[in-house]
Design an enzyme around this catalytic site. Structure first.
Site, PDB file in Angstrom:
ATOM      1  N   THR A   1       0.929  -1.140   0.121  1.00  0.00           N
ATOM      2  CA  THR A   1       0.002   0.020   0.015  1.00  0.00           C
ATOM      3  C   THR A   1       0.881   1.127  -0.059  1.00  0.00           C
ATOM      4  OG1 THR A   1      -1.649  -1.162   1.266  1.00  0.00           O
ATOM      5  CG2 THR A   1      -1.885   0.990   1.288  1.00  0.00           C
TER       6      THR A   1
ATOM      7  N   GLY B   1       1.007  -0.989   5.339  1.00  0.00           N
ATOM      8  CA  GLY B   1       1.274  -1.953   6.312  1.00  0.00           C
ATOM      9  C   GLY B   1       0.202  -2.882   6.805  1.00  0.00           C
TER      10      GLY B   1
HETATM   11  O1  DON Z   1      -6.994  -1.546   3.443  1.00  0.00           O
HETATM   12  C1  DON Z   1      -6.348  -1.971   3.850  1.00  0.00           C
HETATM   13  O2  DON Z   1      -6.231  -2.140   5.222  1.00  0.00           O
HETATM   14  C2  DON Z   1      -5.284  -3.164   3.287  1.00  0.00           C
HETATM   15  N1  DON Z   1      -5.914  -3.430   2.098  1.00  0.00           N
HETATM   16  C3  DON Z   1      -4.109  -2.353   3.377  1.00  0.00           C
HETATM   17  C4  DON Z   1      -3.033  -3.479   2.649  1.00  0.00           C
HETATM   18  C5  DON Z   1      -1.556  -3.079   2.957  1.00  0.00           C
HETATM   19  O3  DON Z   1      -1.324  -2.053   3.540  1.00  0.00           O
HETATM   20  C6  DON Z   1      -0.416  -3.674   2.575  1.00  0.00           C
HETATM   21  N2  DON Z   1       0.831  -3.121   2.790  1.00  0.00           N
HETATM   22  N3  DON Z   1       1.619  -3.432   3.482  1.00  0.00           N
END
Ligand code: DON
Length: 586
Positions: A397, A489
């Site tokens: 992300t 994260g």
């Molecule tokens: O929206 C969310 O909480 C997750 N899809 C976020 C994914 C994420 O942060 C992956 N990275 N480390």
């Protein structure tokens, strides 16, 4: 480059250079001391770069090229939203792991006059999605089905989100905001060592999941400095430049996306694309020791959880205890345990499920929750099913923080979910699809890829948005802009934002220190305190273990990109040294 502008070296470049030039045990030891001692923790990573008194604007984001694009827009007179749109598209090119047009995200906005607003451009479940779509005939979750298949994708929201944000607040010409990304995709850009290794690590899956396509592949391994050209992506971006929303949700791109779905038994239809609309939602607010916290409401759990966490610890003397001391860590962990337990039950898409926001944030409720913890022993988490936690360095992300000359501020966190999303490209259109459907609860109590459990509130329904942890946040002090913050994260997003805020407000760290500081995390289930290497001192660890805490070391946690308005009124950036994150100001 303007006279006043200093190109801050991405902190990771410094780290990697150090690694390359350090030989011998003594040197390695001194490097570890440099990187991990608490004294070093308090240093800026780019220590040789003089702090500048930036006051005209700042961009902090995950890649040097995207940061430059954002800064150029600010210098051309664009506002923070203009810069954000340009950065979003530039990240879709230069950070294929997470920057995206095939995913979604959230924006928190605060104008220079103090009005705030949030935009929800989170993906939605396609109309043909259903509650048990990831279960086999015995009712068990089919491994990986919500992660690396065409069925893993929610209807993308990023392009609509950018158009909406621009229509409401943008100032420069739309085409000028998309063009830099087109140039980066068409002319190519030099990849960093980190991107090279991410691409090499995902190569086998790209090949397996994309027969006949060659996106992000080359003969042999990618190396730092290789030029990555993405011609199909450039064409798609041109359509977005020329037709805005319709360039993505209609015409050729929509045709290609839907035919990709048909080839892979995916669910997204033309109607899903046409019907996708991002939503302006009222920000949620909280107060922490006189600071006003402006953050994202559901369908992110991030804002509510952050406000609950801050309230849970507010009356304790964290400042006196100090950064990552045993009492601080114990209190924070116990607050996190309780908040993540709430998250699993009460949080979901407010358009489908009544989220009890007021009850969750009620001070009496928070007090009652915190009363049950015992300083002498860890509170055991009620076990539903132990979660599985992703151990490798994850940065799927991305978050960016922007402040413009007038003082308008934008915090955007955007995602494909997993690294490179579902790793499935839309053939002919050159962009990656998200695997955001994994953020739904596929079955009550069964953990998702981040070990998070959920139930009815976050069950799959057609058109519903999956619950998120993303926590883009803006903070005010005395009615003035104080901080812009957020991070990727997965499940650690909330706790990383929480700790970064405490690092500044309680532990007097400057913005870069607060971002650099080692983090720890607890999410109720599994009942484990995760710590970045050396986040906790030996004595803190010993004391916590004696009280029954299980402590497990994990890789780097989050990539926080933040901006602080310091005491002198200047913009101070914090670009996370855990990635290629870069801060540029003028
Ligand atoms: O929206 C969310 O909480 C997750 N899809 C976020 C994914 C994420 O942060 C992956 N990275 N480390």
């Amino acid at each position: 480059m303007g006279k006043n502008e200093i190109r801050l070296i991405p902190a990771s470049a410094i780290r990697l250079n150090l690694c390359k030039h350090v030989y011998g045990i003594a040197a390695v030891m001194s490097l570890s001391v440099f990187l991990f001692s608490s004294a070093a923790r308090a240093q800026e990573p780019s220590m040789n770069v003089k702090k500048e008194n930036f006051h005209n604007g700042m961009v902090v984001c995950a890649t040097p090229d995207a940061a430059k694009v954002g800064l150029d827009i600010l210098k051309k007179g664009g506002n923070a939203v203009d810069a954000a749109v340009a950065v979003q598209f530039a990240l879709a090119v230069t950070l294929p792991e997470a920057g995206n047009i095939g995913g979604g995200g959230f924006m928190v906005y605060r104008s220079a006059h103090g009005e705030s607003n949030t935009l929800d451009f989170r993906e939605k479940a396609p109309a043909r999605a259903s509650q048990n779509m990831y279960l086999d005939s015995a009712g068990n979750v089919v491994p990986n089905m919500s992660i690396a298949t065409h069925k893993a994708s929610g209807v993308p929201g990023s392009v609509d989100g950018m158009v909406e944000a621009y229509n409401k607040y943008g100032k420069l010409k739309w085409a000028d905001l998309v063009q830099p990304a087109i140039d980066l995709a068409h002319n190519g850009f030099k990849i960093t060592e980190k991107l090279a290794s991410d691409l090499n690590r995902s190569r086998a899956q790209f090949v397996k999941l994309n027969p006949g396509k060659s996106y992000l592949l080359k003969d042999g391994d990618w190396k730092e400095g290789d030029v990555l050209v993405q011609e199909d992506l450039a064409q798609t971006l041109m359509l977005i430049r020329d037709k805005k929303r319709e360039g993505f949700y209609g015409g050729m791109v929509a045709d290609l996306l839907v035919s990709e779905m048909k080839n892979g038994a995916g669910l997204i239809s033309k109607a899903d694309l046409q019907n996708y609309h991002s939503v302006w939602r009222k920000a949620i607010y909280g107060n922490y020791k006189g600071y006003k916290i402006i953050t994202m409401p559901p369908p992110s759990s991030g804002g509510i959880a952050l406000l609950q966490l801050l309230q849970s610890v507010e009356k304790y003397p964290l400042h006196r205890w100090g950064y990552n001391r045993d009492s601080t860590v114990q209190l924070v962990v116990e607050a996190e345990r309780r908040v993540y337990a709430d998250r699993s039950k009460y949080l979901g898409d407010p358009d489908f499920y009544k989220v009890p926001v007021d009850s969750l944030l009620n001070p009496a409720y928070i007090d009652a929750r915190m009363k049950s913890f015992d300083w002498n022993a860890a509170t055991p988490s009620t076990s539903i099913q132990p979660g599985k936690f992703v151990g490798y360095e994850s940065d799927q992300t991305t978050h960016y923080s922007i402040v413009d000359k007038e003082g308008n501020a934008v915090a955007i966190t955007t995602t494909l979910n997993d690294s490179f999303g579902s790793k499935i490209f839309v053939g002919g259109a050159g962009f990656l699809l998200n695997d955001e459907m994994d953020d739904f609860s596929a079955k009550p109590g069964v953990p998702n890829m981040f070990g998070l459990v959920g139930g009815k509130a976050n069950s799959i329904q057609p058109g519903k948005r999956m619950l998120s942890c993303m926590t883009p946040t803006i903070i005010e002090k005395n009615g003035k802009l104080f901080m812009v913050v957020g991070t990727p994260g997965g499940s650690t997003i909330i706790t990383s934002v929480f700790q970064t805020i405490l690092n500044v407000i309680e532990f007097d760290q400057d913005m870069q220190q607060a971002v650099n500081s080692k983090r720890f995390h607890h999410q109720w289930l599994p009942d484990v305190v995760y710590e970045e290497k050396d986040a906790l001192s030996d004595s803190t660890e010993t004391k916590l273990k004696q009280k029954g805490y299980k402590i497990v070391e994990r890789g780097p946690s989050g990539r926080v990109d933040a901006i602080l308005i310091n005491k002198a009124g200047y913009l101070e950036g914090g670009a996370d040294p855990r990635g290629d994150d870069t801060k540029l100001g003028w």
